[in-house]
Design a protein around this motif. Structure first.
Motif, PDB file in Angstrom:
ATOM      1  N   LEU A   1       0.826  -1.204   0.000  1.00  0.00           N
ATOM      2  CA  LEU A   1       0.000   0.000   0.000  1.00  0.00           C
ATOM      3  C   LEU A   1       0.864   1.259   0.000  1.00  0.00           C
ATOM      4  O   LEU A   1       0.585   2.226  -0.712  1.00  0.00           O
ATOM      5  CB  LEU A   1      -0.952   0.004   1.195  1.00  0.00           C
ATOM      6  N   ARG A   2       1.942   1.251   0.796  1.00  0.00           N
ATOM      7  CA  ARG A   2       2.859   2.399   0.831  1.00  0.00           C
ATOM      8  C   ARG A   2       3.522   2.607  -0.527  1.00  0.00           C
ATOM      9  O   ARG A   2       3.620   3.729  -1.017  1.00  0.00           O
ATOM     10  CB  ARG A   2       3.939   2.203   1.901  1.00  0.00           C
ATOM     11  N   LEU A   3       3.990   1.526  -1.129  1.00  0.00           N
ATOM     12  CA  LEU A   3       4.640   1.624  -2.434  1.00  0.00           C
ATOM     13  C   LEU A   3       3.695   2.210  -3.470  1.00  0.00           C
ATOM     14  O   LEU A   3       4.030   3.170  -4.167  1.00  0.00           O
ATOM     15  CB  LEU A   3       5.138   0.253  -2.896  1.00  0.00           C
ATOM     16  N   TYR A   4       2.510   1.657  -3.574  1.00  0.00           N
ATOM     17  CA  TYR A   4       1.555   2.128  -4.575  1.00  0.00           C
ATOM     18  C   TYR A   4       1.184   3.592  -4.327  1.00  0.00           C
ATOM     19  O   TYR A   4       1.088   4.376  -5.270  1.00  0.00           O
ATOM     20  CB  TYR A   4       0.314   1.239  -4.609  1.00  0.00           C
ATOM     21  N   SER A   5       1.003   3.954  -3.068  1.00  0.00           N
ATOM     22  CA  SER A   5       0.675   5.351  -2.746  1.00  0.00           C
ATOM     23  C   SER A   5       1.812   6.288  -3.133  1.00  0.00           C
ATOM     24  O   SER A   5       1.578   7.362  -3.696  1.00  0.00           O
ATOM     25  CB  SER A   5       0.363   5.493  -1.258  1.00  0.00           C
ATOM     26  N   LYS A   6       3.047   5.898  -2.866  1.00  0.00           N
ATOM     27  CA  LYS A   6       4.213   6.721  -3.232  1.00  0.00           C
ATOM     28  C   LYS A   6       4.293   6.936  -4.740  1.00  0.00           C
ATOM     29  O   LYS A   6       4.795   7.962  -5.200  1.00  0.00           O
ATOM     30  CB  LYS A   6       5.509   6.073  -2.751  1.00  0.00           C
ATOM     31  N   LEU A   7       3.814   5.969  -5.497  1.00  0.00           N
ATOM     32  CA  LEU A   7       3.860   6.062  -6.951  1.00  0.00           C
ATOM     33  C   LEU A   7       2.618   6.745  -7.537  1.00  0.00           C
ATOM     34  O   LEU A   7       2.463   6.799  -8.747  1.00  0.00           O
ATOM     35  CB  LEU A   7       4.070   4.676  -7.565  1.00  0.00           C
ATOM     36  N   GLY A   8       1.742   7.252  -6.673  1.00  0.00           N
ATOM     37  CA  GLY A   8       0.606   8.046  -7.127  1.00  0.00           C
ATOM     38  C   GLY A   8      -0.729   7.338  -7.186  1.00  0.00           C
ATOM     39  O   GLY A   8      -1.739   7.947  -7.536  1.00  0.00           O
ATOM     40  N   PHE A   9      -0.782   6.071  -6.846  1.00  0.00           N
ATOM     41  CA  PHE A   9      -2.061   5.361  -6.826  1.00  0.00           C
ATOM     42  C   PHE A   9      -2.886   5.868  -5.649  1.00  0.00           C
ATOM     43  O   PHE A   9      -2.344   6.137  -4.572  1.00  0.00           O
ATOM     44  CB  PHE A   9      -1.852   3.855  -6.683  1.00  0.00           C
ATOM     45  N   VAL A  10      -4.183   5.981  -5.872  1.00  0.00           N
ATOM     46  CA  VAL A  10      -5.107   6.479  -4.855  1.00  0.00           C
ATOM     47  C   VAL A  10      -6.178   5.416  -4.623  1.00  0.00           C
ATOM     48  O   VAL A  10      -6.742   4.869  -5.580  1.00  0.00           O
ATOM     49  CB  VAL A  10      -5.768   7.801  -5.324  1.00  0.00           C
ATOM     50  N   GLY A  11      -6.449   5.151  -3.354  1.00  0.00           N
ATOM     51  CA  GLY A  11      -7.503   4.206  -3.018  1.00  0.00           C
ATOM     52  C   GLY A  11      -8.871   4.777  -3.351  1.00  0.00           C
ATOM     53  O   GLY A  11      -9.125   5.951  -3.099  1.00  0.00           O
ATOM     54  N   TYR A  12      -9.728   3.960  -3.923  1.00  0.00           N
ATOM     55  CA  TYR A  12     -11.078   4.424  -4.234  1.00  0.00           C
ATOM     56  C   TYR A  12     -12.151   3.477  -3.726  1.00  0.00           C
ATOM     57  O   TYR A  12     -13.340   3.698  -3.941  1.00  0.00           O
ATOM     58  CB  TYR A  12     -11.254   4.677  -5.736  1.00  0.00           C
ATOM     59  N   GLY A  13     -11.735   2.437  -3.027  1.00  0.00           N
ATOM     60  CA  GLY A  13     -12.737   1.535  -2.490  1.00  0.00           C
ATOM     61  C   GLY A  13     -12.113   0.392  -1.714  1.00  0.00           C
ATOM     62  O   GLY A  13     -10.898   0.179  -1.746  1.00  0.00           O
ATOM     63  N   LEU A  14     -12.953  -0.302  -0.993  1.00  0.00           N
ATOM     64  CA  LEU A  14     -12.533  -1.466  -0.221  1.00  0.00           C
ATOM     65  C   LEU A  14     -13.542  -2.570  -0.486  1.00  0.00           C
ATOM     66  O   LEU A  14     -14.743  -2.386  -0.264  1.00  0.00           O
ATOM     67  CB  LEU A  14     -12.491  -1.144   1.274  1.00  0.00           C
ATOM     68  N   GLU A  15     -13.052  -3.684  -0.973  1.00  0.00           N
ATOM     69  CA  GLU A  15     -13.927  -4.836  -1.168  1.00  0.00           C
ATOM     70  C   GLU A  15     -13.766  -5.747   0.037  1.00  0.00           C
ATOM     71  O   GLU A  15     -12.720  -6.373   0.229  1.00  0.00           O
ATOM     72  CB  GLU A  15     -13.587  -5.592  -2.450  1.00  0.00           C
ATOM     73  N   LYS A  16     -14.781  -5.770   0.866  1.00  0.00           N
ATOM     74  CA  LYS A  16     -14.762  -6.610   2.055  1.00  0.00           C
ATOM     75  C   LYS A  16     -14.859  -8.077   1.635  1.00  0.00           C
ATOM     76  O   LYS A  16     -15.554  -8.415   0.685  1.00  0.00           O
ATOM     77  CB  LYS A  16     -15.948  -6.272   2.970  1.00  0.00           C
ATOM     78  N   ARG A  17     -14.104  -8.909   2.341  1.00  0.00           N
ATOM     79  CA  ARG A  17     -14.145 -10.353   2.108  1.00  0.00           C
ATOM     80  C   ARG A  17     -13.930 -10.692   0.622  1.00  0.00           C
ATOM     81  O   ARG A  17     -14.596 -11.564   0.074  1.00  0.00           O
ATOM     82  CB  ARG A  17     -15.458 -10.917   2.628  1.00  0.00           C
ATOM     83  N   ALA A  18     -12.992 -10.004   0.003  1.00  0.00           N
ATOM     84  CA  ALA A  18     -12.734 -10.198  -1.423  1.00  0.00           C
ATOM     85  C   ALA A  18     -12.200 -11.595  -1.728  1.00  0.00           C
ATOM     86  O   ALA A  18     -12.519 -12.176  -2.767  1.00  0.00           O
ATOM     87  CB  ALA A  18     -11.740  -9.146  -1.922  1.00  0.00           C
ATOM     88  N   LEU A  19     -11.384 -12.122  -0.837  1.00  0.00           N
ATOM     89  CA  LEU A  19     -10.797 -13.445  -1.037  1.00  0.00           C
ATOM     90  C   LEU A  19     -11.038 -14.305   0.194  1.00  0.00           C
ATOM     91  O   LEU A  19     -11.049 -13.796   1.326  1.00  0.00           O
ATOM     92  CB  LEU A  19      -9.283 -13.330  -1.269  1.00  0.00           C
ATOM     93  N   CYS A  20     -11.188 -15.590  -0.041  1.00  0.00           N
ATOM     94  CA  CYS A  20     -11.331 -16.539   1.061  1.00  0.00           C
ATOM     95  C   CYS A  20     -10.251 -17.606   0.874  1.00  0.00           C
ATOM     96  O   CYS A  20     -10.231 -18.316  -0.128  1.00  0.00           O
ATOM     97  CB  CYS A  20     -12.715 -17.176   1.056  1.00  0.00           C
ATOM     98  N   VAL A  21      -9.344 -17.668   1.844  1.00  0.00           N
ATOM     99  CA  VAL A  21      -8.246 -18.634   1.800  1.00  0.00           C
ATOM    100  C   VAL A  21      -8.353 -19.525   3.030  1.00  0.00           C
ATOM    101  O   VAL A  21      -8.218 -19.044   4.161  1.00  0.00           O
ATOM    102  CB  VAL A  21      -6.876 -17.917   1.760  1.00  0.00           C
ATOM    103  N   ASP A  22      -8.632 -20.794   2.815  1.00  0.00           N
ATOM    104  CA  ASP A  22      -8.752 -21.755   3.914  1.00  0.00           C
ATOM    105  C   ASP A  22      -9.698 -21.269   5.002  1.00  0.00           C
ATOM    106  O   ASP A  22      -9.407 -21.367   6.195  1.00  0.00           O
ATOM    107  CB  ASP A  22      -7.369 -22.068   4.506  1.00  0.00           C
ATOM    108  N   GLY A  23     -10.812 -20.686   4.588  1.00  0.00           N
ATOM    109  CA  GLY A  23     -11.830 -20.240   5.527  1.00  0.00           C
ATOM    110  C   GLY A  23     -11.581 -18.869   6.141  1.00  0.00           C
ATOM    111  O   GLY A  23     -12.399 -18.387   6.907  1.00  0.00           O
ATOM    112  N   GLU A  24     -10.457 -18.231   5.810  1.00  0.00           N
ATOM    113  CA  GLU A  24     -10.158 -16.895   6.327  1.00  0.00           C
ATOM    114  C   GLU A  24     -10.392 -15.876   5.220  1.00  0.00           C
ATOM    115  O   GLU A  24      -9.954 -16.069   4.081  1.00  0.00           O
ATOM    116  CB  GLU A  24      -8.705 -16.809   6.807  1.00  0.00           C
ATOM    117  N   TYR A  25     -11.071 -14.782   5.565  1.00  0.00           N
ATOM    118  CA  TYR A  25     -11.409 -13.761   4.579  1.00  0.00           C
ATOM    119  C   TYR A  25     -10.399 -12.622   4.597  1.00  0.00           C
ATOM    120  O   TYR A  25      -9.877 -12.261   5.650  1.00  0.00           O
ATOM    121  CB  TYR A  25     -12.812 -13.210   4.833  1.00  0.00           C
TER     122      TYR A  25
END
Length: 166
Positions: A131-155
């Protein structure tokens, strides 16, 4: 900073790309939408085709070992071909904090410039260094996808980020 050679990967790199990709999927399953189980079943030709269909950049150490990758894909669909996607970013642990990740992302940004108006990515919300790297390079957050991935029962939540290139 260690010296790394960066270049766009080609079909001849398919086996090295496959090995690095599978390493990332195995070690950090929460960081990728794809799974090790699915991609490990794919033949070498599948990886060679992926290298032909997308701009995937590789970072090689002094010994010529592929130690990092980042990809750019651009949709063909008329309504979304103005947006590129930075995907598949992975750097082996020994090469982290060396500047390689930044150089790989910059290579993707350079490739995207003039081809798309916006570069998008998703990153697991708990990955503070990314997140720090992308922000330093000018990327801006525009959303959060909750529970986007499920790995072995953990979201895992994913942060959606974009960089305007126009």
């Amino acid at each position: 900073m260690s010296a790394f050679q960066l270049r766009r990967l080609e079909a001849r790199d398919a086996e090295r790309y496959r090995a690095l990709r599978l390493d990332g999927l195995l070690r950090h399953p929460e960081a990728f939408g794809a799974s090790h189980e699915d991609e490990a079943k794919q033949p070498p030709e599948w990886f060679a085709n992926r290298l032909a269909m997308a701009a995937i950049f590789g970072g090689f150490d002094a010994a010529g070992t592929l130690v990092g990758v980042a990809g750019l894909s651009i949709p063909n669909a008329i309504k979304s071909k103005h947006k590129g996607i930075l995907w598949g970013m992975y750097v082996v642990e020994a090469a982290r904090a060396s500047g390689l990740a930044r150089r790989l992302v910059e290579a993707v940004i350079d490739e995207a410039r003039g081809k798309v108006e916006q570069l998008q990515l998703t990153v697991v919300a708990s990955n503070a260094p990314a997140l720090r790297l992308y922000s330093k390079l000018g990327f801006v957050g525009y959303g959060l996808e909750k529970r986007a991935l499920c790995v072995d029962g953990e979201y895992f939540d994913e942060t959606l980020m974009a960089l305007s290139l126009d």
